[in-house]
Design a protein around this motif. Structure first.
Motif, PDB file in Angstrom:
ATOM      1  N   ILE A 127      80.811 -31.979  31.331  1.00  0.00           N
ATOM      2  CA  ILE A 127      80.792 -30.813  31.716  1.00  0.00           C
ATOM      3  C   ILE A 127      81.440 -29.646  30.675  1.00  0.00           C
ATOM      4  N   GLY A 128      80.577 -28.800  30.492  1.00  0.00           N
ATOM      5  CA  GLY A 128      80.809 -27.661  29.323  1.00  0.00           C
ATOM      6  C   GLY A 128      80.089 -27.920  28.287  1.00  0.00           C
ATOM      7  N   ALA A 129      79.539 -29.056  27.888  1.00  0.00           N
ATOM      8  CA  ALA A 129      78.797 -29.510  26.643  1.00  0.00           C
ATOM      9  C   ALA A 129      77.613 -28.572  26.558  1.00  0.00           C
ATOM     10  N   ALA A 130      77.567 -27.959  25.179  1.00  0.00           N
ATOM     11  CA  ALA A 130      76.223 -27.292  25.125  1.00  0.00           C
ATOM     12  C   ALA A 130      75.070 -28.005  24.934  1.00  0.00           C
ATOM     13  N   VAL A 131      73.839 -27.601  25.297  1.00  0.00           N
ATOM     14  CA  VAL A 131      72.560 -28.073  25.441  1.00  0.00           C
ATOM     15  C   VAL A 131      71.768 -27.233  25.118  1.00  0.00           C
ATOM     16  N   GLN A 132      70.692 -27.668  24.699  1.00  0.00           N
ATOM     17  CA  GLN A 132      69.219 -27.134  24.059  1.00  0.00           C
ATOM     18  C   GLN A 132      68.200 -27.467  24.891  1.00  0.00           C
ATOM     19  N   MET A 133      67.393 -26.513  25.453  1.00  0.00           N
ATOM     20  CA  MET A 133      65.896 -26.815  26.194  1.00  0.00           C
ATOM     21  C   MET A 133      64.985 -27.280  25.069  1.00  0.00           C
ATOM     22  N   THR A 134      64.323 -28.323  25.631  1.00  0.00           N
ATOM     23  CA  THR A 134      63.132 -28.869  24.954  1.00  0.00           C
ATOM     24  C   THR A 134      62.050 -29.141  25.841  1.00  0.00           C
ATOM     25  N   TYR A 135      60.986 -29.891  25.554  1.00  0.00           N
ATOM     26  CA  TYR A 135      59.974 -29.843  26.354  1.00  0.00           C
ATOM     27  C   TYR A 135      59.471 -31.353  26.638  1.00  0.00           C
TER      28      TYR A 135
ATOM     29  N   GLU B  14      48.716 -31.242  32.801  1.00  0.00           N
ATOM     30  CA  GLU B  14      48.983 -29.858  33.824  1.00  0.00           C
ATOM     31  C   GLU B  14      50.265 -29.638  33.721  1.00  0.00           C
ATOM     32  N   VAL B  15      51.228 -30.497  33.444  1.00  0.00           N
ATOM     33  CA  VAL B  15      52.560 -30.399  33.382  1.00  0.00           C
ATOM     34  C   VAL B  15      53.409 -30.687  32.437  1.00  0.00           C
ATOM     35  N   THR B  16      54.215 -29.560  32.260  1.00  0.00           N
ATOM     36  CA  THR B  16      55.169 -29.847  31.068  1.00  0.00           C
ATOM     37  C   THR B  16      56.576 -29.528  31.661  1.00  0.00           C
ATOM     38  N   LEU B  17      57.658 -30.367  31.514  1.00  0.00           N
ATOM     39  CA  LEU B  17      58.959 -30.229  31.971  1.00  0.00           C
ATOM     40  C   LEU B  17      59.999 -29.497  30.930  1.00  0.00           C
ATOM     41  N   ALA B  18      60.753 -28.634  31.310  1.00  0.00           N
ATOM     42  CA  ALA B  18      61.666 -28.192  30.643  1.00  0.00           C
ATOM     43  C   ALA B  18      62.875 -29.305  30.803  1.00  0.00           C
ATOM     44  N   VAL B  19      63.393 -29.868  29.781  1.00  0.00           N
ATOM     45  CA  VAL B  19      64.358 -30.995  29.731  1.00  0.00           C
ATOM     46  C   VAL B  19      65.329 -30.235  28.700  1.00  0.00           C
ATOM     47  N   PHE B  20      66.606 -31.287  28.704  1.00  0.00           N
ATOM     48  CA  PHE B  20      67.553 -30.707  27.573  1.00  0.00           C
ATOM     49  C   PHE B  20      68.163 -31.918  26.660  1.00  0.00           C
ATOM     50  N   VAL B  21      68.668 -31.460  25.352  1.00  0.00           N
ATOM     51  CA  VAL B  21      69.130 -32.357  24.407  1.00  0.00           C
ATOM     52  C   VAL B  21      70.454 -31.798  24.003  1.00  0.00           C
ATOM     53  N   PRO B  22      71.509 -32.552  23.567  1.00  0.00           N
ATOM     54  CA  PRO B  22      72.544 -31.925  22.963  1.00  0.00           C
ATOM     55  C   PRO B  22      72.485 -30.812  22.034  1.00  0.00           C
ATOM     56  N   ALA B  23      73.172 -29.774  22.095  1.00  0.00           N
ATOM     57  CA  ALA B  23      72.793 -28.404  21.075  1.00  0.00           C
ATOM     58  C   ALA B  23      72.915 -28.877  19.741  1.00  0.00           C
TER      59      ALA B  23
ATOM     60  N   THR C  10      60.432  -9.154  36.476  1.00  0.00           N
ATOM     61  CA  THR C  10      59.342  -9.540  35.136  1.00  0.00           C
ATOM     62  C   THR C  10      59.679 -10.951  34.665  1.00  0.00           C
ATOM     63  N   TRP C  11      58.560 -11.551  34.514  1.00  0.00           N
ATOM     64  CA  TRP C  11      58.860 -12.811  33.821  1.00  0.00           C
ATOM     65  C   TRP C  11      59.278 -12.593  32.347  1.00  0.00           C
ATOM     66  N   THR C  12      60.430 -13.297  31.906  1.00  0.00           N
ATOM     67  CA  THR C  12      61.186 -12.958  30.795  1.00  0.00           C
ATOM     68  C   THR C  12      61.590 -14.250  30.027  1.00  0.00           C
ATOM     69  N   PRO C  13      61.152 -14.214  28.814  1.00  0.00           N
ATOM     70  CA  PRO C  13      61.637 -15.576  27.978  1.00  0.00           C
ATOM     71  C   PRO C  13      63.225 -15.933  28.034  1.00  0.00           C
ATOM     72  N   LEU C  14      63.284 -17.044  27.926  1.00  0.00           N
ATOM     73  CA  LEU C  14      64.704 -17.694  28.054  1.00  0.00           C
ATOM     74  C   LEU C  14      65.139 -18.278  26.600  1.00  0.00           C
ATOM     75  N   SER C  15      66.493 -18.272  26.404  1.00  0.00           N
ATOM     76  CA  SER C  15      66.941 -18.455  25.129  1.00  0.00           C
ATOM     77  C   SER C  15      66.722 -20.023  24.821  1.00  0.00           C
ATOM     78  N   GLY C  16      66.788 -20.845  25.983  1.00  0.00           N
ATOM     79  CA  GLY C  16      66.898 -22.187  26.042  1.00  0.00           C
ATOM     80  C   GLY C  16      68.347 -23.024  25.812  1.00  0.00           C
ATOM     81  N   VAL C  17      69.207 -21.828  25.669  1.00  0.00           N
ATOM     82  CA  VAL C  17      70.533 -22.412  25.533  1.00  0.00           C
ATOM     83  C   VAL C  17      71.316 -22.497  26.870  1.00  0.00           C
ATOM     84  N   GLY C  18      72.241 -23.225  26.854  1.00  0.00           N
ATOM     85  CA  GLY C  18      72.785 -23.525  28.297  1.00  0.00           C
ATOM     86  C   GLY C  18      74.058 -24.694  27.946  1.00  0.00           C
TER      87      GLY C  18
END
Length: 137
Positions: free
Chosen positions: A112-120, A126-135, A55-63
């Protein structure tokens, strides 16, 4: 967040829902209905158990940053005018590791190990990329 000139993904039937979800700024990944694992890059079978029931499932965006590299020279390739570029492998809270870019970071954020948050990053119509910023930002 600066825009990076880069090759863009090819949208296929297997990954179309992922790209549709990033376009909506609400990324989803496939989650196996048999073993409950998420996986990246989208495909027709679970990367963990091989099941075709998902199933396609929403992500928290946290990593967290799993690994990284900074591209500082790019003579003769699509990134030539965009360096430096932080290329990160991010382990998402849901489990899979995704390759992307880290934006708007300071010297202590790229670790390594730093908390990040997904943004766009809306690249084009046509294309939007999932990218990250510091949490913490």
């Amino acid at each position: 967040m600066k825009h990076i000139t880069r090759p863009l993904p090819t949208i296929t039937p297997d990954n179309e829902e992922f790209w549709r979800s990033t376009k909506a700024h609400a990324a989803k990944l496939q989650r196996c209905n048999v073993c409950a694992h998420f996986w990246y890059y989208p495909g027709p079978v679970c990367h963990h158990c091989g099941a075709q029931d998902w199933t396609w499932t929403p992500l928290s965006g946290v990593g967290t940053i799993y690994s990284y590299s900074v591209l500082e020279r790019a003579k003769g390739n699509p990134y030539e005018n965009d360096v430096p570029i932080a290329i990160v492998l991010v382990r998402l809270e849901e489990g899979p590791v995704i390759m992307s870019n880290l934006f708007d970071y300071g010297s202590t954020d790229l670790a390594i190990g730093a908390a990040v948050q997904m943004t766009y990053e809306d690249v084009n119509d046509e294309v939007t990329l999932a990218v990250f910023v510091p949490a913490h930002r």
